[in-house]
Design an enzyme around this catalytic site. Structure first.
Site, PDB file in Angstrom:
ATOM      1  N   ALA A 150       0.822  -1.212   0.000  1.00 21.74           N
ATOM      2  CA  ALA A 150       0.000   0.000   0.000  1.00 21.74           C
ATOM      3  C   ALA A 150       0.857   1.264   0.000  1.00 21.74           C
ATOM      4  CB  ALA A 150      -0.898  -0.007   1.231  1.00 21.74           C
ATOM      5  N   GLY A 154      -1.655  -5.944 -16.154  1.00 17.90           N
ATOM      6  CA  GLY A 154      -0.644  -6.883 -16.636  1.00 17.90           C
ATOM      7  C   GLY A 154      -1.363  -8.064 -17.280  1.00 17.90           C
ATOM      8  N   LYS A 167     -28.663  20.864  19.647  1.00 20.42           N
ATOM      9  CA  LYS A 167     -27.214  20.670  19.725  1.00 20.42           C
ATOM     10  C   LYS A 167     -26.774  20.544  21.169  1.00 20.42           C
ATOM     11  CE  LYS A 167     -24.163  23.217  20.706  1.00 20.42           C
ATOM     12  NZ  LYS A 167     -23.325  24.342  21.087  1.00 20.42           N
ATOM     13  N   ASP A 185      -5.393  -2.067  -3.670  1.00 17.99           N
ATOM     14  CA  ASP A 185      -6.439  -1.342  -4.408  1.00 17.99           C
ATOM     15  C   ASP A 185      -7.516  -2.226  -5.025  1.00 17.99           C
ATOM     16  OD1 ASP A 185      -4.921  -2.444  -6.414  1.00 17.99           O
ATOM     17  OD2 ASP A 185      -4.498  -0.558  -7.456  1.00 17.99           O
ATOM     18  N   ARG A 212      -2.660   8.286 -10.698  1.00 19.68           N
ATOM     19  CA  ARG A 212      -3.797   8.387 -11.616  1.00 19.68           C
ATOM     20  C   ARG A 212      -5.100   8.784 -10.917  1.00 19.68           C
ATOM     21  NH1 ARG A 212      -2.381   2.494 -13.904  1.00 19.68           N
ATOM     22  NH2 ARG A 212      -1.430   2.451 -11.837  1.00 19.68           N
ATOM     23  N   GLN A 239       8.361   1.428   2.836  1.00 18.57           N
ATOM     24  CA  GLN A 239       9.038   1.513   1.531  1.00 18.57           C
ATOM     25  C   GLN A 239       9.268   3.002   1.276  1.00 18.57           C
ATOM     26  OE1 GLN A 239       6.727   0.848  -2.003  1.00 18.57           O
ATOM     27  NE2 GLN A 239       8.468   0.126  -3.189  1.00 18.57           N
ATOM     28  N   ARG A 296     -43.439  40.015  28.895  1.00 15.60           N
ATOM     29  CA  ARG A 296     -43.765  40.743  27.666  1.00 15.60           C
ATOM     30  C   ARG A 296     -44.555  41.980  28.056  1.00 15.60           C
ATOM     31  NH1 ARG A 296     -47.620  35.754  26.599  1.00 15.60           N
ATOM     32  NH2 ARG A 296     -49.489  36.581  27.567  1.00 15.60           N
TER      33      ARG A 296
HETATM   34  C1  UD1 Z   1      -0.257  -4.090 -10.822  1.00 15.19           C
HETATM   35  C2  UD1 Z   1       0.440  -5.239 -11.539  1.00 15.19           C
HETATM   36  C3  UD1 Z   1      -0.377  -5.653 -12.756  1.00 15.19           C
HETATM   37  C4  UD1 Z   1      -1.773  -6.036 -12.333  1.00 15.19           C
HETATM   38  C5  UD1 Z   1      -2.425  -4.946 -11.528  1.00 15.19           C
HETATM   39  C6  UD1 Z   1      -3.710  -5.452 -10.918  1.00 15.19           C
HETATM   40  C7  UD1 Z   1       2.836  -4.935 -11.161  1.00 15.19           C
HETATM   41  C8  UD1 Z   1       4.134  -4.525 -11.758  1.00 15.19           C
HETATM   42  N1  UD1 Z   1       1.765  -4.824 -11.918  1.00 15.19           N
HETATM   43  O1  UD1 Z   1      -0.273  -3.001 -11.733  1.00 15.19           O
HETATM   44  O2  UD1 Z   1       0.230  -6.759 -13.406  1.00 15.19           O
HETATM   45  O3  UD1 Z   1      -2.564  -6.344 -13.475  1.00 15.19           O
HETATM   46  O4  UD1 Z   1      -1.586  -4.505 -10.450  1.00 15.19           O
HETATM   47  O5  UD1 Z   1      -4.431  -4.442 -10.337  1.00 15.19           O
HETATM   48  O6  UD1 Z   1       2.810  -5.398 -10.046  1.00 15.19           O
HETATM   49  N2  UD1 Z   1       2.790  -0.232  -4.644  1.00 15.19           N
HETATM   50  C9  UD1 Z   1       3.729  -0.094  -3.635  1.00 15.19           C
HETATM   51  N3  UD1 Z   1       4.951   0.422  -3.933  1.00 15.19           N
HETATM   52  C10 UD1 Z   1       5.310   0.754  -5.198  1.00 15.19           C
HETATM   53  C11 UD1 Z   1       4.359   0.596  -6.219  1.00 15.19           C
HETATM   54  C12 UD1 Z   1       3.108   0.107  -5.910  1.00 15.19           C
HETATM   55  O7  UD1 Z   1       3.444  -0.372  -2.483  1.00 15.19           O
HETATM   56  O8  UD1 Z   1       6.455   1.176  -5.382  1.00 15.19           O
HETATM   57  C13 UD1 Z   1       1.462  -0.756  -4.307  1.00 15.19           C
HETATM   58  C14 UD1 Z   1       0.362   0.251  -4.556  1.00 15.19           C
HETATM   59  O9  UD1 Z   1       0.134   1.022  -3.410  1.00 15.19           O
HETATM   60  C15 UD1 Z   1      -0.819  -0.631  -4.919  1.00 15.19           C
HETATM   61  C16 UD1 Z   1      -0.189  -1.868  -5.518  1.00 15.19           C
HETATM   62  O10 UD1 Z   1       1.163  -1.834  -5.151  1.00 15.19           O
HETATM   63  O11 UD1 Z   1      -1.569  -1.010  -3.784  1.00 15.19           O
HETATM   64  C17 UD1 Z   1      -0.329  -1.912  -7.041  1.00 15.19           C
HETATM   65  O12 UD1 Z   1       0.230  -0.744  -7.587  1.00 15.19           O
HETATM   66  P1  UD1 Z   1      -0.347  -0.096  -8.899  1.00 15.19           P
HETATM   67  O13 UD1 Z   1       0.518   1.048  -9.269  1.00 15.19           O
HETATM   68  O14 UD1 Z   1      -1.783   0.131  -8.775  1.00 15.19           O
HETATM   69  O15 UD1 Z   1      -0.060  -1.307  -9.938  1.00 15.19           O
HETATM   70  P2  UD1 Z   1      -0.763  -1.511 -11.325  1.00 15.19           P
HETATM   71  O16 UD1 Z   1      -0.163  -0.604 -12.325  1.00 15.19           O
HETATM   72  O17 UD1 Z   1      -2.216  -1.494 -11.165  1.00 15.19           O
HETATM   73 CA    CA Z   2      -3.629  -0.983  -9.563  1.00 14.40          CA
END
Ligand code: UD1
Ligand code: CA
Length: 489
Positions: free
Chosen positions: A10, A150, A362, A113, A16, A79, A451
């Protein structure tokens, strides 16, 4: 050895989403997305659960602290720079590989997500992973519009070969409709060994978690898949459009839950219920009702159209008429509210109390059976039992600097259009005459009036009419003037 640990990643910002709030904290049906993923992880894992956080880590940590009871025990890994999903998972190594040895046989990994993911699906994924004795099992679905995900590349025998991100995909790969849901079960020792080998040589310059799929295949390890028909469970929220879709689906699910335990909704589609709310049997919700936050609604209540209840405890058989707002209040059994009432924080309506049209309450307790039926403001007031608050009564609780309290004891009667200048006390059984401004305490059982006495002049109006009958009134004059000047249309 324990079977399943879990990692919820997370840390990403969610660019986006175009938001000042980090993605994991965006609410769906009243709870941050992260809440759903972390509770799910905690429910299915028998070993440690790690939340990897990064972007706006302080805010995310504050949320975790505040809701920790819902997912205890869990660990947090940081991270600091968001270098990709593979890099995110690597941050959980210290927790899941203490002294270089895996603390659990397998590890569930979920993106933060995908809040529609169900527990049943995850349990099927774990079962598939064990049955297949796989090193890695991934969840997938078919999408008619797979853009942004992906793609799952399969070999001639249908076996999973790799996952390719859209940015790196060939035209042929982009034409694949099977997408990676971002939910995996991986052999823990293999996971961290493989992650150490992941490089960021790709279109996005990120460490992709998905690369471990190809690495497993290259090592001749078993990779299994679970493809599910319900694509919504795999919906990853990247944009506000996705968020809206997920919100609607989640609300639908919550409504079904309450319909199934005996709550009536006349128009479910316009009934909004947060995941945090509880509702008793035989309660009836009319169209456009919104129930938010930590609201507990008792049984046999009737909530009419366009009313909103937030963070409030409502007893049984309470009626809330149309277009009323109830916030941070306690409403006891058989009370009635509205229409058009505003019950604000700190309000306590005791049994059978009644608050009617255009009444604002209130930080006030209204005792059992007491009524404030029309056009009133009661602020910082304690009202006893069986008190009648007349129409248009106002407690003047604020002098521009501070607030003061008003107390009205049992069975007192406050006449219409009374102002009570706080601090002031009206004693038990006292009567306040209509139109009074009360600045001093009223003794029990007294009558008070403040009054000016009425002046009556017999025939005064008739005489005036006679005297002016020859002349026209100023009002008539001006309307005639207008007529003259007005254009005919
Ligand atoms: C990712 C997958 C994709 C898949 C999709 C499904 C990868 C490379 N790609 O893409 O194959 O189809 O999810 O929804 O894994 N996050 C971190 N640290 C980072 C980057 C991301 O913790 O450096 C976390 C985000 O907070 C999120 C999750 O990883 O909860 C996914 O990140 P997101 O950028 O949404 O990946 P997608 O492009 O959707
Ligand atoms: Ca995603």
């Amino acid at each position: 050895m324990k079977k399943f640990s879990a990692i919820v990643i997370a840390a990403g910002r969610g660019k986006r989403m175009r938001s000042k709030t980090t993605k994991a904290l965006h609410p769906v049906a009243g709870r941050p997305m992260l809440w759903y993923m972390l509770t799910l992880a905690r429910r299915v894992a028998d070993a440690r659960v790690v939340a990897v956080i990064g972007h706006q880590a302080d805010r995310v940590r504050a949320f975790l602290d505040q809701s920790q009871a819902d997912f205890e025990p869990f660990d947090v890994a940081l991270q600091p720079d968001q270098l990709g999903t593979g890099h995110a998972v690597r941050q959980a190594r210290a927790v899941l590989m203490p002294k270089g040895k895996a603390a659990s046989k397998h590890c569930l990994i979920v993106n933060a997500d995908t809040p529609l993911l169900s527990r049943a699906t995850v349990q099927r994924l774990l079962a598939r992973h064990e049955k297949e004795k796989a090193a890695l099992t991934l969840l997938s679905t078919e999408l008619s519009e797979p853009r942004g995900y992906g793609r799952v590349v399969r070999g001639e025998k249908g076996q999973v070969v790799k996952v390719v991100e859209e940015a790196d995909a060939t035209r042929a790969e982009r034409a694949i409709h099977e997408v990676n849901a971002g939910i995996y079960v991986v052999d823990t020792a293999f996971l961290f060994k493989a992650l150490a080998r992941v490089r960021a040589q790709n279109a996005q310059g990120e460490y992709y978690l998905t690369d471990i799929v190809g690495l497993a295949v290259a090592e001749g390890r078993k990779v299994a898949g679970l493809k599910i028909p319900d694509a919504r469970e795999c919906l990853g929220v990247n944009t506000r459009e996705h968020l809206a879709v997920v919100e609607e689906a989640m609300r639908h699910r919550i409504r079904a839950r309450w319909l199934n335990v005996g709550v009536t909704m006349l128009d479910p589609r316009t009934t909004f219920i947060d995941d945090t709310v509880t509702i008793g049997m035989d309660t009836v919700l009319y169209p456009g009702v919104t129930l938010e936050g930590q609201t507990q609604l008792g049984s046999g209540c009737v909530i009419r159209s366009a009313s909103r209840i937030v963070n409030s405890v409502v007893g049984k058989a309470v009626t809330i008429q149309d277009s009323s707002v109830v916030e941070q209040a306690v409403i006891e059994d058989y009370a009635t509210i509205g229409p058009f009432a505003h019950i604000r924080p700190g309000a306590v309506l005791r049994k059978q109390a009644k608050v009617g049209n255009f009444v604002e309450v209130k930080n006030t307790e209204l005792g059992a059976g007491s009524k404030a039926n029309h056009l009133s403001y009661l602020g910082d007031t304690t009202v006893g039992k069986r008190v009648n608050i007349g129409a248009g009564t106002i407690t003047c609780n604020y002098d521009g600097y501070k607030k003061d309290r008003t107390t009205i004891e049992d069975e007192a009667f406050i006449g219409s259009d009374t102002q009570l200048i706080a601090p002031v006390n009206v004693g038990k059984g006292a009567v306040v005459g209509s139109g009074s401004t009360i600045t001093e305490d009223v003794p029990a059982d007294a009558l008070v009036l403040s009054r000016s006495p009425q002046v009556t002049k017999e025939d005064w109006a008739a005489k005036r009419r006679a005297k002016n009958s020859k002349k026209s009134s100023p009002a008539q004059k001006s309307s005639r003037g207008k007529k003259k000047g007005a254009k005919k249309s």
